[in-house]
Design a protein around this motif. Structure first.
Motif, PDB file in Angstrom:
ATOM      1  N   GLY A  56      46.256  64.324  27.619  1.00 40.75           N
ATOM      2  CA  GLY A  56      46.876  65.589  28.365  1.00 40.75           C
ATOM      3  C   GLY A  56      47.602  65.082  29.540  1.00 40.75           C
ATOM      4  O   GLY A  56      48.597  65.775  29.988  1.00 40.75           O
ATOM      5  N   LEU A  69      50.183  67.527  31.629  1.00 40.69           N
ATOM      6  CA  LEU A  69      49.489  68.771  31.660  1.00 40.69           C
ATOM      7  C   LEU A  69      48.925  69.156  33.312  1.00 40.69           C
ATOM      8  O   LEU A  69      48.576  68.099  34.064  1.00 40.69           O
ATOM      9  CB  LEU A  69      48.395  68.962  30.684  1.00 40.69           C
ATOM     10  CG  LEU A  69      48.903  68.950  29.305  1.00 40.69           C
ATOM     11  CD1 LEU A  69      47.644  69.084  28.459  1.00 40.69           C
ATOM     12  CD2 LEU A  69      49.922  69.914  29.123  1.00 40.69           C
ATOM     13  N   VAL A  77      44.199  72.346  33.094  1.00 36.96           N
ATOM     14  CA  VAL A  77      44.219  72.174  31.912  1.00 36.96           C
ATOM     15  C   VAL A  77      43.359  71.149  31.409  1.00 36.96           C
ATOM     16  O   VAL A  77      42.812  71.090  30.630  1.00 36.96           O
ATOM     17  CB  VAL A  77      45.803  72.188  31.254  1.00 36.96           C
ATOM     18  CG1 VAL A  77      45.466  72.119  29.628  1.00 36.96           C
ATOM     19  CG2 VAL A  77      46.361  73.396  31.716  1.00 36.96           C
TER      20      VAL A  77
END
Length: 241
Positions: A121, A126, A130
């Motif tokens: 991620g 991100l 998140v």
């Protein structure tokens, strides 16, 4: 036609609508799963989620309205998880002999699952909230939601990641084990179950229980270990990073 619409509006807003819809859809999905000889792609949880989600979206029924009835099933998740301890109690001698190995395997497996998800991620850019929601993806949903909120994540998003992680494990586990050469003798069933419980929490444990009693017992052990280890270690690691 107007009478039918009025009846539908009344029934869809009744508290028992969510309960009835969930039970009917799951029973049909389970029958289909058995008919397909328990093929991983026919997983009843997957098709129940897709069917119910599509039905709610198509009919315009709000999720809180549906959950007003479905929460009765949600309440039963607690006793169901506790019940997973009985098969493990029947295998308590094996647990005593290999407890250290189980704890080490659970620690390494849980750390690998959380770290790879967060690193992927992060590499994709991100947002931090998140990433915090991704970290507890391999523990059962209520715990993951609480941990995500504690470390700055979004509880609802964490629940989505938990369900997706469980489904991916339940759908792909059989094929991955075959690729890795993990067979179906007693020790291998133990390894299969523990791996699925570590990565795919309750959904993986349920899948393991359907296939083999030994796999289901040690999947329940792995799920419990993940809850304990992640709840203790993840908040401390989040503060460090």
């Amino acid at each position: 036609m107007p009478d039918f619409v009025q009846l539908w509006v009344y029934l869809s807003s009744a508290p028992l609508f969510g309960l009835t819809a969930t039970l009917v859809v799951y029973v049909l999905a389970q029958a289909f799963y058995v008919r397909m000889r328990q093929a991983p792609w026919a997983n009843p949880v997957l098709w129940s989620v897709l069917t119910l989600g599509s039905g709610l979206w198509a009919s315009g029924i709000a999720y809180p309205t549906y959950f007003a009835g479905a929460q009765f099933i949600h309440f039963l998740l607690g006793p169901a998880v506790v019940a997973l301890g009985y098969p493990l109690w029947q295998r308590r001698e094996q647990l005593r002999r290999h407890l250290g190995r189980f704890v080490l395997a659970g620690l390494v497996g849980g750390a690998a699952g959380a770290a790879t998800a967060v690193l992927m991620g992060w590499a994709l850019g991100l947002p931090a909230e998140v990433l915090a929601s991704l970290a507890p993806k391999s523990v059962t949903a209520p715990v993951a939601m609480g941990l995500a909120e504690q470390i700055g994540g979004v509880p609802a998003l964490a629940a989505v990641f938990v369900v997706l992680t469980g489904l991916v494990g339940a759908l792909s586990g059989k094929y991955l084990f075959a690729m890795l050469g993990i067979g179906t003798d007693h020790v291998d069933w133990m390894a299969r179950g523990f791996a699925l419980g570590t990565t795919s929490h309750g959904i993986g444990a349920a899948r393991s229980m359907q296939v083999n009693a030994d796999a289901g017992a040690f999947a329940g052990l792995a799920m419990g270990l993940q809850v304990l280890l992640v709840a203790l270690l993840l908040p401390m690691l989040a503060r460090l990073f």
